[in-house]
Design a protein around this motif. Structure first.
Motif, mmCIF file in Angstrom:
data_model
loop_
_atom_site.group_PDB
_atom_site.id
_atom_site.type_symbol
_atom_site.label_atom_id
_atom_site.label_comp_id
_atom_site.label_asym_id
_atom_site.label_seq_id
_atom_site.Cartn_x
_atom_site.Cartn_y
_atom_site.Cartn_z
ATOM 1 N N GLY A 145 1.003 -1.353 -0.156
ATOM 2 C CA GLY A 145 -0.045 -0.003 0.093
ATOM 3 C C GLY A 145 0.667 1.758 0.417
ATOM 4 N N VAL A 146 1.982 0.783 -0.721
ATOM 5 C CA VAL A 146 2.466 2.002 -1.108
ATOM 6 C C VAL A 146 2.122 3.248 -1.757
ATOM 7 C CG1 VAL A 146 4.889 3.333 -2.054
ATOM 8 C CG2 VAL A 146 4.964 1.463 -1.017
ATOM 9 N N GLU A 147 2.118 4.844 -1.552
ATOM 10 C CA GLU A 147 1.425 5.669 -2.013
ATOM 11 C C GLU A 147 2.104 6.168 -2.710
ATOM 12 O OE1 GLU A 147 -1.633 6.144 -2.603
ATOM 13 O OE2 GLU A 147 -2.289 4.520 -0.471
ATOM 14 N N LEU A 148 1.789 6.867 -3.767
ATOM 15 C CA LEU A 148 2.532 8.276 -4.488
ATOM 16 C C LEU A 148 3.071 9.388 -4.130
ATOM 17 C CD1 LEU A 148 3.354 8.279 -6.990
ATOM 18 C CD2 LEU A 148 2.055 9.533 -8.270
ATOM 19 N N ALA A 149 2.248 9.388 -3.070
ATOM 20 C CA ALA A 149 2.833 11.053 -1.739
ATOM 21 C C ALA A 149 4.047 10.371 -1.329
ATOM 22 C CB ALA A 149 2.118 11.551 -0.862
ATOM 23 N N GLU A 150 4.280 8.980 -0.411
ATOM 24 C CA GLU A 150 5.948 8.773 -0.191
ATOM 25 C C GLU A 150 6.558 9.103 -0.929
ATOM 26 O OE1 GLU A 150 4.876 6.244 2.912
ATOM 27 O OE2 GLU A 150 3.326 5.126 1.399
ATOM 28 N N LEU A 151 6.041 8.868 -2.271
ATOM 29 C CA LEU A 151 7.840 8.577 -3.258
ATOM 30 C C LEU A 151 7.967 9.948 -3.936
ATOM 31 C CD1 LEU A 151 6.330 5.577 -5.695
ATOM 32 C CD2 LEU A 151 7.579 5.985 -3.486
ATOM 33 N N VAL A 152 7.196 11.258 -3.218
ATOM 34 C CA VAL A 152 7.863 12.160 -4.125
ATOM 35 C C VAL A 152 8.766 13.264 -3.890
ATOM 36 C CG1 VAL A 152 6.972 15.308 -4.388
ATOM 37 C CG2 VAL A 152 5.595 13.042 -4.684
ATOM 38 N N ASP A 153 9.251 12.602 -2.598
ATOM 39 C CA ASP A 153 10.430 13.671 -1.691
ATOM 40 C C ASP A 153 11.609 12.450 -1.850
ATOM 41 O OD1 ASP A 153 9.275 15.651 -0.799
ATOM 42 O OD2 ASP A 153 9.009 14.504 0.741
ATOM 43 N N HIS A 154 11.758 11.567 -2.414
ATOM 44 C CA HIS A 154 12.437 10.193 -2.857
ATOM 45 C C HIS A 154 13.396 10.881 -4.070
ATOM 46 C CE1 HIS A 154 12.498 7.247 0.381
ATOM 47 N NE2 HIS A 154 10.727 7.705 -0.117
ATOM 48 N N PRO A 155 14.852 10.848 -4.317
ATOM 49 C CA PRO A 155 15.284 10.563 -6.049
ATOM 50 C C PRO A 155 14.622 9.754 -6.338
ATOM 51 C CG PRO A 155 17.119 9.227 -3.928
ATOM 52 C CD PRO A 155 15.336 9.595 -3.469
ATOM 53 N N TRP A 156 14.475 10.495 -8.010
ATOM 54 C CA TRP A 156 13.869 10.008 -9.028
ATOM 55 C C TRP A 156 15.356 9.714 -10.656
ATOM 56 C CZ3 TRP A 156 8.906 7.572 -10.314
ATOM 57 C CH2 TRP A 156 7.826 8.011 -8.870
ATOM 58 N N ILE A 157 14.516 8.112 -11.206
ATOM 59 C CA ILE A 157 15.597 8.799 -12.175
ATOM 60 C C ILE A 157 14.382 8.373 -13.031
ATOM 61 C CG2 ILE A 157 16.945 7.178 -14.171
ATOM 62 C CD1 ILE A 157 17.760 5.921 -11.902
ATOM 63 N N LEU A 158 14.405 9.586 -14.237
ATOM 64 C CA LEU A 158 13.170 9.565 -15.101
ATOM 65 C C LEU A 158 13.643 9.473 -16.431
ATOM 66 C CD1 LEU A 158 11.469 12.930 -14.001
ATOM 67 C CD2 LEU A 158 10.780 10.390 -13.454
ATOM 68 N N PRO A 159 12.384 9.067 -17.138
ATOM 69 C CA PRO A 159 13.846 9.371 -19.275
ATOM 70 C C PRO A 159 13.511 10.748 -19.784
ATOM 71 C CG PRO A 159 10.957 8.361 -18.624
ATOM 72 C CD PRO A 159 11.790 7.918 -17.653
ATOM 73 N N GLY A 160 14.166 10.724 -20.753
ATOM 74 C CA GLY A 160 14.335 12.238 -21.328
ATOM 75 C C GLY A 160 12.189 12.955 -21.452
ATOM 76 N N ALA A 161 12.971 14.499 -21.651
ATOM 77 C CA ALA A 161 11.624 15.025 -21.450
ATOM 78 C C ALA A 161 11.281 14.454 -23.132
ATOM 79 C CB ALA A 161 12.030 15.606 -20.910
ATOM 80 N N GLU A 162 11.647 14.145 -23.969
ATOM 81 C CA GLU A 162 11.012 13.820 -25.673
ATOM 82 C C GLU A 162 10.588 12.792 -25.238
ATOM 83 O OE1 GLU A 162 15.274 11.972 -25.152
ATOM 84 O OE2 GLU A 162 14.170 13.581 -24.791
ATOM 85 N N THR A 163 10.389 11.482 -24.271
ATOM 86 C CA THR A 163 9.829 10.859 -24.994
ATOM 87 C C THR A 163 8.447 10.376 -24.561
ATOM 88 O OG1 THR A 163 10.882 9.627 -22.415
ATOM 89 C CG2 THR A 163 12.278 8.945 -24.141
#
Length: 319
Positions: free
Chosen positions: A191-209
């Motif tokens: 039951g992990v909520e997205l709100a709990e992940l906001v403050d964690h460091p993330w890896i995101l794909p490039g803005a063009e994808t």
């Protein structure tokens, strides 16, 4: 305007190579550097081509050049011609030596971890002297390479239907999941909520994808901005190492983490970001025997991968 006379001997292949480079580089300096010619020589060739066609192909600006509507149209045709010539050369080589050949395949995250390596391994058992060249890149960059004939096919996520330029063939469906290392503070929690992940460091794909836009929409639907602490990359090796060494969160295709016990998925539903994995090829170009052989191997491996998934679903239904 009169029909341009493109077969009177003035149009050279160097003109086609130049306009392709100009469209990708966005500047005469960049194109000249890529083609190892001087800037004046590149400018002169561009003027020659515009004189032949009788229309301006690029608008000159302080930061480079921008293709006009004529430039965009002619670039597509130039790339098609260059692609056919590349294919002709490979075809002749393969006819001369039926046991050898080369296929160039582009790939990005989806399909690069399991599908493509297994397909290559199976193909090399049958044709050990066939050379397979794998090029990684963003989906958008690989489509340009495919259009120009520098890549024979692209394996990865399908984000559009087939059209008059590109034929897209689905091989299997795959989910996309938030992933962390097994020792992450949130690993194993239900039951992990997205709100709990906001403050964690993330890896995101490039803005063009497309995947990046879908992640942005996911955060937006829940009223969140994108995490400020983030790395943007589509390099799987970079993503994997950062996942194993830090508490970063990444969104990855499910097959990438299925067989690696050091990475686990978080129980945050991302149903809207499921996707199809398949191959993309030029609709106008005949593939070489080597490329056709790789496609057959991809289809066989994808069928074997789908079978266990179907068995698991049937087992879950019985339970």
């Amino acid at each position: 305007m009169e029909m341009p006379r493109l077969l009177d001997g003035r149009l050279k292949f160097r003109h086609l190579v130049l306009i392709d480079a100009l469209s990708r580089q966005g500047s005469v300096v960049g194109a000249a550097g890529e083609l190892h010619v001087t800037q004046p020589a590149a400018t002169r060739s561009l003027h020659e081509l515009e004189d032949i066609l009788g229309v301006p192909l690029f608008e000159r600006g302080p930061r480079g050049v921008t293709p006009t509507v004529f430039g965009e149209a002619f670039t597509r045709h130039a790339r098609a011609v260059l692609a056919q010539l590349t294919q002709a050369g490979r075809h002749v080589v393969e006819l001369a030596d039926a046991d050898r050949g080369t296929v160039v395949v582009g790939t990005h995250l989806a399909g690069s971890n399991v599908l493509l390596p297994r397909a290559i391994a199976a193909l090399k058992k049958e044709r050990p002297y066939l050379t397979v060249i794998v090029r990684e890149g963003s989906p958008e960059a690989l489509l340009l390479e495919l259009e120009a004939g520098r890549v024979d096919l692209v394996v990865g996520r399908l984000t559009a239907p087939s059209d008059e330029r590109m034929e897209r063939r689905k091989l299997y469906d795959e989910s996309v999941e938030p992933v962390v290392r097994a020792t992450h503070p949130l690993a194993g929690r239900e039951g992990v909520e997205l709100a709990e992940l906001v403050d964690h460091p993330w890896i995101l794909p490039g803005a063009e994808t497309v995947l990046r836009r879908e992640i942005e929409e996911l955060f937006g639907r829940h009223g969140f901005a994108l995490p400020l602490n983030r790395v943007e990359t589509t390099s799987f090796l970079t993503i994997r190492q950062l996942l194993l060494e830090t508490d970063v969160v990444a969104v990855l295709p499910s097959l990438i983490v299925r067989d690696d016990s050091r990475m686990v998925r978080l129980s945050v539903p991302l149903a809207q970001i499921g996707h199809s994995v398949g191959l993309t090829r030029s609709a106008a170009r005949t593939l070489s025997p080597s490329a056709e052989a790789l496609i057959r191997s991809l289809e066989t491996v994808a069928g074997d991968m789908a079978a266990p998934s179907a068995s698991r679903r049937e087992s879950d239904d019985v339970v």
